[in-house]
Design an enzyme around this catalytic site. Structure first.
Site, PDB file in Angstrom:
ATOM      1  N   ASP A 169       0.836  -1.194   0.000  1.00 56.59           N
ATOM      2  CA  ASP A 169       0.000   0.000   0.000  1.00 56.59           C
ATOM      3  C   ASP A 169       0.877   1.252   0.000  1.00 56.59           C
ATOM      4  O   ASP A 169       1.992   1.222  -0.497  1.00 56.59           O
ATOM      5  CB  ASP A 169      -0.927  -0.037   1.231  1.00 56.59           C
ATOM      6  N   HIS A 209      -3.675   5.818   3.653  1.00 56.80           N
ATOM      7  CA  HIS A 209      -4.421   4.634   3.244  1.00 56.80           C
ATOM      8  C   HIS A 209      -3.766   3.354   3.747  1.00 56.80           C
ATOM      9  O   HIS A 209      -4.445   2.442   4.265  1.00 56.80           O
ATOM     10  CB  HIS A 209      -4.522   4.636   1.717  1.00 56.80           C
ATOM     11  N   SER A 364     -11.221  -1.246  -0.111  1.00 57.74           N
ATOM     12  CA  SER A 364      -9.894  -1.138   0.512  1.00 57.74           C
ATOM     13  C   SER A 364      -9.922  -1.556   1.965  1.00 57.74           C
ATOM     14  O   SER A 364      -8.934  -2.055   2.501  1.00 57.74           O
ATOM     15  CB  SER A 364      -9.387   0.304   0.438  1.00 57.74           C
TER      16      SER A 364
END
Length: 635
Positions: A169, A209, A364
């Site tokens: 990520d 994220h 996600s």
């Protein structure tokens, strides 16, 4: 070959950009307008003038009848043809990574390469993006644990320090309090080539994220701080796949990062980006599983679009659900979906400080939730294979929507408690006789592998038949036993226990079931309350069915309250499964012989709970004396 000075057509560019092989010139001259197979989708899958190409590999060519020499020659031609455009070659997956020359777009290059018959696929190396939908950052509930049934799983395992979940990520907030003691060295694969953290590869989070995803999977639990991840003693491997604050990456970068993680010890790899539906991902996933015993999970994407056919057997594709177990409005769907997990309004760790948090939505968030559950499953036994772990995940979902596998939820929404219990039963089955009077004041994991949060060893029963404790179930609670290995056992077996109802209204029930060989619970008996609170325990005797459906290696029993309210209590005590009237038949084969003595001595020497022969909750010399007395007297 050098590019000409005045190239105007696609055919000219191909002719002057490739190392042409015999027959290529004719194929190029025959090219018409290519089919529009690849399209640019802004902020989802963007074309960037790069491609991932895989030749038909030697083993497949030999399976078609070619000799080894012929097969190797064709593979070499396929590689050589693209050498002027190649910027990387991945030996494990046989992927050739190329940069397109000016004047040739992805559809044209695919059309030509596939016309040679020498390539398995040629597809864009898309720019892809984190699959997140921003939400209220102050919302702090963790409903996902209730939905995926985390607490019963945590009774068995909270993860292992030898288990690694990799998060490919935007990086990770390295000093976050929820990751203290959990991080292992990772890598940076943003360029398409993995650089280990120990060699200078940066893994700090540029976006937030990645930190959010890592927290969902593995944030430290039971540490009196912010939150708990799905498997909070598993290790986290940060693999940063982007060097931009926006988080964009490429398929090549994601594949390089996932493969590096598997090569360096990751058991589970989670990827929360767009772009899952590409053949090169399947090749990478298959390599990770077969060569490194690792499993790759990928977010389904947030376009509310159909992903198409299920061509990705080695990539676990995760859709998103909300707090009501409905499909998240944004979640992609289709036959490619394997499982679903909570992804709407998910609270987790975030970038910015050592205590930062945020609430985000997206597939996600669903992907690391499923990855965390899978990591928890794998922590049950370190010898578990990737295929076994995947089967435990798939075979223990909660079916949502249309009965059976569907295009919205796949097989269903993941259930951590059920999956971990199934894994524990597989690797830790017990043998006959099975007994428990609950007088330890707890529900021993080696006997009871699954209990809903409300199930306890309680003193609430009246006139207990033995000791002070009995098992208590109410509302819709379930208490499930460990596996009892009955494979090959044809003896007459009884299942005895005592029950007491205190509080249930007339007609409310206690259901007793067994787990058959198809992993389905089957009714043995149902007891209904009269509406009166009982003051004594009622002895019950059932017969264990014969036949392969019941007599298998993972036989188990379950007590389940049905139709009851919170204060409608059923109490259960003195559970016994075995040959009636002969405790000294220790192995339950209906024959009292020296093998029973040997089995008891082995259990006694290793301190197994089944050696508590007199059921006083202590394994000591009195158990040995009592067993010898029963054995000597022939029961």
């Amino acid at each position: 070959m050098a590019l000409g000075a005045d190239i105007r057509t696609t055919a000219d560019v191909l002719t002057n950009s490739l190392w042409l092989q015999p027959g290529d010139a004719q194929l190029i001259s025959n090219l018409g307008a290519p089919a529009l197979r690849w399209v640019n989708v802004p902020m989802v899958t963007e074309l960037q003038g790069k491609m991932i190409v895989r030749p038909v590999v030697r083993e497949d060519l030999m399976a078609r009848g070619m000799s080894q020499i012929e097969a190797e020659a064709q593979v070499q031609r396929a590689i050589s043809r693209l050498s002027p455009l190649t910027w990387n070659f991945v030996p494990e997956t046989q992927h050739i990574l190329i940069t397109l020359p000016a004047g040739v777009e992805e559809n044209a290059m695919t059309a030509f390469l596939m016309s040679t018959g020498e390539y398995q696929y040629a597809e864009p190396d898309y720019i892809v993006y984190p699959t997140v939908v921003p939400n209220d950052p102050s919302y702090g509930t963790q409903y996902a644990h209730q939905r995926v049934n985390s607490e019963p799983a945590w009774n068995i395992t909270t993860g292992l320090s030898t288990n690694i979940v990799a998060i490919t990520d935007t990086g990770i907030q390295l000093d976050h309090v929820e990751f203290v003691g959990l991080l292992v060295s990772g890598a940076n694969s943003a360029t398409g080539t993995a650089i280990a953290q120990s060699a200078g590869g940066a893994v700090d989070d540029l976006n937030g994220h990645g930190t959010h995803c890592a927290g969902i999977a593995c944030a430290k639990g039971n540490n009196n701080t912010i939150m708990a991840g799905m498997g909070w003693n598993n290790k986290i491997m940060p693999v940063r796949v982007s060097n931009t604050s926006g988080g964009s990456s490429s398929l090549a970068a994601l594949q390089a990062g996932a493969l590096w993680a598997a090569q360096n010890g990751a058991d589970v790899v989670s990827t929360s980006y767009s772009g899952v539906a590409n053949a090169s991902n399947q090749t990478t996933g298959a390599t990770m599983r077969t060569s490194h015993n690792a499993l790759w999970l990928w977010a389904a994407g947030n376009s509310n679009a159909d992903l198409g056919a299920d061509n990705y057997a080695d990539v676990i594709i995760v859709a998103s659900t909300d707090s009501a177990d409905a499909k998240s409005s944004f979640s992609n769907f289709g036959a490619a979906i394997d499982v679903a997990a909570p992804g709407s309004s998910i609270f987790s760790t975030y970038r910015g400080s050592s205590t930062a948090t945020a609430t985000l939505s997206g597939t996600s968030m669903a992907c690391p939730a499923a990855a965390g559950v899978l990591g928890l499953i794998r922590s049950v036994n370190t010898s578990m294979t990737a295929v076994q772990a995947r089967n435990f995940l798939f075979n223990n979902v909660d079916d949502l929507g249309t009965a059976g596998e569907d295009t919205t939820f796949g097989l269903g929404r993941v259930n951590s408690g059920k999956a971990v219990a199934d894994a524990y039963r597989t690797f830790n089955a017990t043998s006959l006789p099975f007994s428990d009077n609950f007088d330890s004041g707890s529900l021993a994991i080696n006997k009871w592998v699954y209990q809903d949060t409300g199930v306890t060893a309680s003193t609430g029963g009246v006139a207990e038949p033995s000791g002070a404790f009995s098992a208590n179930v109410n509302t819709a609670d379930r208490l499930e036993s460990n596996a009892i290995n009955l494979a090959g056992n044809s003896a007459a077996l009884t299942f005895t226990f005592s029950t007491q109802a205190r509080g249930p209204a007339s007609g409310e029930q206690l259901v007793v079931e067994y787990l058959n060989s198809s992993n389905t619970w089957v009714n043995l008996a149902t007891y209904s309350s009269t509406g009166a609170s009982e003051s004594t325990f009622t002895p019950r005797t059932l017969t264990i069915p014969t036949g392969a459906a019941a007599r298998h290696a993972k036989f188990a029993v379950r007590f389940r309250a049905a139709g009851n309210a919170a204060l409608d209590n059923w109490y259960i005590d003195n559970v016994f499964i075995g040959v009636p009237g002969c405790d000294a038949d220790f192995n339950g084969d209906t024959s009292l012989d020296f093998f029973d003595y040997l089995d008891f001595v082995a259990a006694f020497s290793s301190g197994r709970s089944s050696a508590d022969f007199n059921r006083d909750t202590t394994i000591d010399f009195f158990d040995y004396l009592d067993f010898v007395a029963a054995f000597s007297s022939g029961c």
